[in-house]
Design an enzyme around this catalytic site. Sequence first.
Site, PDB file in Angstrom:
ATOM      1  N   THR A  12      -3.599  -3.654  -1.625  1.00 20.17           N
ATOM      2  CA  THR A  12      -4.211  -3.376  -0.331  1.00 20.17           C
ATOM      3  C   THR A  12      -5.700  -3.613  -0.439  1.00 20.17           C
ATOM      4  O   THR A  12      -6.329  -3.203  -1.424  1.00 20.17           O
ATOM      5  CB  THR A  12      -3.947  -1.934   0.142  1.00 20.17           C
ATOM      6  OG1 THR A  12      -4.804  -1.642   1.252  1.00 20.17           O
ATOM      7  CG2 THR A  12      -4.210  -0.917  -0.953  1.00 20.17           C
ATOM      8  N   MET A  43     -12.555  -3.572   7.587  1.00 24.42           N
ATOM      9  CA  MET A  43     -11.273  -2.885   7.429  1.00 24.42           C
ATOM     10  C   MET A  43     -11.405  -1.702   6.479  1.00 24.42           C
ATOM     11  O   MET A  43     -12.212  -1.700   5.555  1.00 24.42           O
ATOM     12  CB  MET A  43     -10.208  -3.859   6.930  1.00 24.42           C
ATOM     13  CG  MET A  43      -9.717  -4.822   7.994  1.00 24.42           C
ATOM     14  SD  MET A  43      -8.331  -5.816   7.396  1.00 24.42           S
ATOM     15  CE  MET A  43      -7.773  -6.536   8.940  1.00 24.42           C
ATOM     16  N   ASP A  87      -7.829  -2.182   1.252  1.00 23.92           N
ATOM     17  CA  ASP A  87      -8.530  -0.920   1.504  1.00 23.92           C
ATOM     18  C   ASP A  87      -8.873  -0.167   0.225  1.00 23.92           C
ATOM     19  O   ASP A  87      -9.724   0.720   0.235  1.00 23.92           O
ATOM     20  CB  ASP A  87      -7.678  -0.012   2.394  1.00 23.92           C
ATOM     21  CG  ASP A  87      -7.535  -0.546   3.807  1.00 23.92           C
ATOM     22  OD1 ASP A  87      -8.220  -1.534   4.136  1.00 23.92           O
ATOM     23  OD2 ASP A  87      -6.734   0.013   4.575  1.00 23.92           O
ATOM     24  N   GLY A 102       0.800  -1.213   0.000  1.00 26.20           N
ATOM     25  CA  GLY A 102       0.000   0.000   0.000  1.00 26.20           C
ATOM     26  C   GLY A 102       0.832   1.261   0.000  1.00 26.20           C
ATOM     27  O   GLY A 102       1.972   1.274  -0.480  1.00 26.20           O
ATOM     28  N   GLU A 119     -13.586   0.659  10.041  1.00 29.31           N
ATOM     29  CA  GLU A 119     -12.788   0.689  11.272  1.00 29.31           C
ATOM     30  C   GLU A 119     -12.349   2.093  11.685  1.00 29.31           C
ATOM     31  O   GLU A 119     -12.050   2.329  12.862  1.00 29.31           O
ATOM     32  CB  GLU A 119     -11.546  -0.190  11.117  1.00 29.31           C
ATOM     33  CG  GLU A 119     -10.569   0.269  10.045  1.00 29.31           C
ATOM     34  CD  GLU A 119      -9.325  -0.591   9.991  1.00 29.31           C
ATOM     35  OE1 GLU A 119      -8.788  -0.927  11.070  1.00 29.31           O
ATOM     36  OE2 GLU A 119      -8.885  -0.934   8.882  1.00 29.31           O
ATOM     37  N   ILE A 134     -10.948 -11.979   6.637  1.00 32.52           N
ATOM     38  CA  ILE A 134     -11.124 -11.409   5.299  1.00 32.52           C
ATOM     39  C   ILE A 134      -9.790 -11.355   4.573  1.00 32.52           C
ATOM     40  O   ILE A 134      -9.685 -11.671   3.394  1.00 32.52           O
ATOM     41  CB  ILE A 134     -11.752 -10.005   5.398  1.00 32.52           C
ATOM     42  CG1 ILE A 134     -13.236 -10.109   5.778  1.00 32.52           C
ATOM     43  CG2 ILE A 134     -11.599  -9.236   4.089  1.00 32.52           C
ATOM     44  CD1 ILE A 134     -13.940  -8.785   5.905  1.00 32.52           C
ATOM     45  N   GLY A 154       2.359   2.919   2.401  1.00 31.06           N
ATOM     46  CA  GLY A 154       3.609   2.857   3.145  1.00 31.06           C
ATOM     47  C   GLY A 154       4.700   2.153   2.366  1.00 31.06           C
ATOM     48  O   GLY A 154       5.855   2.612   2.331  1.00 31.06           O
TER      49      GLY A 154
END
Length: 323
Positions: free
Chosen positions: A89, A134, A91, A60, A191, A244, A62
């Site tokens: 990712t 998430m 997300d 991701g 989250e 997940i 980072g």
Amino acid sequence: GFRGFWDATHPPVPLTKSMVDGINRQGGTILGTGRGGFDVDRTVEFLRRESVNQVFVIGGDGSHRAALALHERCRSEGLPCVVVGIPKTIDNDIKYFDKTFGFDTAVEAAVNAIECANVEARSVMNGVGIVKLMGRDSGFVARNATLSHSGVDACLLPEVPFDMTGPDGLLPWLAKHLQGHNHHALIVIAESAAQEHLPSTGTDATGHTTYADVGSWLKHQIEQDFKDRGVEGKVIYIDPSYTIRGIPANTGDNMLCTQLAQCAVEAAFAGYSGVSVGQLHGMFAIIPITLVVAGTKRVVPEGSLYQRMLERVSFRPNTAPSQ
């Protein structure tokens, strides 16, 4: 993770054809992963010592920031090594790219978790199912899972603040909803939602903000409201979390992963460095990592998908909390 470049307890893993055979049908990672551990000096030392001329960084924002730092160091020291990022990712929050590897699988698994909460909530009087999904700073998984599941009554995202009390608050809405909707409700919450009510807890090893357990907080708020009003009810809280993340990729993600890998290798052999590859408006593109890490992709409340989702739910969190 990046520790493999310098930590003797995590030596490099040769990726032979026999070793990678069938890994697309497995969950997790055969290389290992971890938060932090990036050391640009020792990484460059490893690349120089082992004569590595191509580095592919999968992850991701980072991971992409680390890839950018590595690319810049290689350039400044004249090291003939290209660095290419691959967005991965669940997300789906990597800027500019349509979709990241892992997102579709996460949404599919999230829908299954939502249905479990739905079944439990329908089984009791005034049953409220809560599913926390998430999405560290973006609510894409929660939004898409809600849109896919026809039974969600409220979807709470970090991009859209909401009141807990008052005429537009979640608790008054829930009380009215339970009276007229077969005495059950289903709530999905990302989250990092509700940060206007619940402060963050600090940062992790990579500098990302960490959040308190918003699902447990919401469960307590609803249970306390039941108690204050003298109402019988039960709150079922499900946090599927790593159930997940840890499952094998679905067919859509497998296809995307194959195409990302091909594009990344082609970019590296073409001499591109400091770039990431991914889908942009339906086409695969090469984008400078400097653009990718310039921000975080977030759900647009005015966007069509979020508005479509609102048509499927009955709680509309369209007002900021009163100050």
